[in-house]
Enzyme design. Structure first.
Site, short mmCIF file in Angstrom:
data_model
loop_
_atom_site.label_atom_id
_atom_site.label_comp_id
_atom_site.label_asym_id
_atom_site.label_seq_id
_atom_site.Cartn_x
_atom_site.Cartn_y
_atom_site.Cartn_z
N ASN A 1 0.91 4.75 -11.70
CA ASN A 1 -0.45 4.56 -12.20
C ASN A 1 -1.48 4.45 -11.08
OD1 ASN A 1 -2.46 3.68 -14.39
ND2 ASN A 1 -2.49 1.95 -13.00
N LYS B 1 -5.60 15.62 -10.07
CA LYS B 1 -5.01 15.38 -11.39
C LYS B 1 -4.40 16.66 -11.96
CE LYS B 1 -5.65 11.02 -11.46
NZ LYS B 1 -4.47 10.13 -11.41
N TYR C 1 -11.01 15.02 -7.04
CA TYR C 1 -10.31 14.21 -8.04
C TYR C 1 -9.67 15.07 -9.12
CZ TYR C 1 -9.36 10.85 -11.73
OH TYR C 1 -8.74 10.11 -12.71
N ASP D 1 0.88 -1.16 0.00
CA ASP D 1 0.00 0.00 0.00
C ASP D 1 0.92 1.22 0.00
OD1 ASP D 1 -1.64 2.14 0.49
OD2 ASP D 1 -2.55 1.32 2.30
#
Length: 252
Positions: free
Chosen positions: A85, A152, A148, A58
Site C-alpha cells: 500500500n 500506477k 504518478y 523505509d
C-alpha cells in the site's frame, strides 16, 4: 503462524487495511505493520484485536529490505496476505515538480513495491494473496500527474502479469483502484480544494469501505477492484475510447 504484511500502514488506506484484516481475517495470526513513522504505527497497533508487529522501515532503503528479509527468514514466516500500500503522488506539471519527487514516486510506487513483493513471495504458500494499491490514474495517462499515473500503470501491468504467473501456485494478485479519498495523500500530493476542478468534482471513495470490500474481492480471486460505480464505469470507458479522448475527460 499466518502473517499479514501491510506497507504504508501508518495512516489512510493502509491503516484501514490493518483494521479490516484484524476484524475480517480469522485465519491471520499476526499483522506486520510497516511504515516510517513508528508513533503512528504504535497508534494503529493499539487499536487492533490481533497480535501485531511494528516495523519502522523505509522500504526504499536497501538496508531496510535486508532487515525485513532477515526477519522473514528468522521467523520462518508464512505470509498469507501481502498488501503493498505504500506510495505517494504529486500534482503539478512535470517541469514544476522537483527531480527528487519525480524520482521518488518511481522509487516507492514501482521499485520498492517490486522488490518487496520479490522478497516476500518465497514465504507465501498456496492460497496466499497479494493486494497492490493501484489507482484510477492507472486507466489512462493524466496530465499534471504524468509520473504518478505512469507509476500506477506499472502497478496495474505488473499485478496482472504476476497474477497470471502465480495461478499455478494458487496465489492471487489484486489491483485495487480507488478514486480520491479524504486521507493524507491529497494534502501531501498538493491537491487542495481549488487546485484542480477535476479533483473537486470527483466523488470521494471511503478508505474504510475500500479496504473492507477489496479484501472481500481478493478472497474471491478478483484481478481488479474499484469500489465506486463511477470509477467502474470510468475503467470501462477507458478501455473502449481513444486514449487521447480519455485523457481529455480526465484532465486535472
Amino acid at each position: 503462524m499466518k502473517i499479514a504484511v501491510i506497507t504504508g500502514a501508518s495512516s489512510g488506506l493502509g491503516k484501514e487495511y490493518a483494521f479490516a484484516v484484524s476484524r475480517l481475517r480469522q485465519d491471520i495470526n499476526e499483522i506486520w505493520l510497516i511504515a516510517r513513522r513508528k508513533e503512528k504505527l504504535e497508534d494503529v497497533a493499539s487499536n487492533l484485536s490481533k497480535k501485531s508487529r511494528i516495523l519502522s522501515l523505509d522500504i526504499t532503503d536497501p538496508n531496510a529490505i535486508e532487515e525485513y528479509k532477515n526477519l522473514l527468514e528468522t521467523e520462518n514466516a508464512e505470509v498469507s496476505l501481502l498488501i503493498n500500500n505504500a506510495g505517494f503522488g504529486k500534482l503539478g506539471y512535470f517541469h514544476d515538480i522537483s527531480t527528487e519527487d519525480n524520482a521518488g514516486m518511481i522509487r516507492l510506487n514501482c521499485e520498492a513495491l517490486t522488490v518487496f513483493t520479490s522478497v516476500t513471495l518465497p514465504f507465501m504458500n498456496e492460497g496466499g494473496e497479494i493486494i497492490n494499491t493501484c489507482s484510477i490514474a492507472s486507466f489512462a495517462p493524466n496530465s499534471r500527474m504524468a509520473v504518478y499515473s505512469s507509476t500506477k500503470a506499472f502497478v496495474m501491468s505488473f499485478s496482472r502479469a504476476l497474477r497470471n504467473e502465480l495461478k499455478q501456485r494458487k496465489i492471487n494478485v489484486l489491483s485495487v483502484c480507488p478514486g480520491p479519498m479524504e486521507t493524507e495523500f491529497l494534502s501531501l500530493a498538493g491537491i487542495n480544494k481549488g487546485d484542480s476542478k477535476t479533483f473537486d468534482m470527483l466523488p470521494r471513495d471511503k478508505a474504510q469501505k475500500v479496504a473492507i470490500n477489496s479484501l472481500k474481492a481478493s478472497k474471491r480471486k478478483k484481478a481488479v477492484f474499484c469500489d465506486h460505480f463511477f470509477y467502474k464505469f470510468y475503467r470501462f470507458v477507458s478501455k473502449i475510447l481513444p486514449t487521447s479522448l480519455v485523457m481529455l475527460m480526465a484532465k486535472t
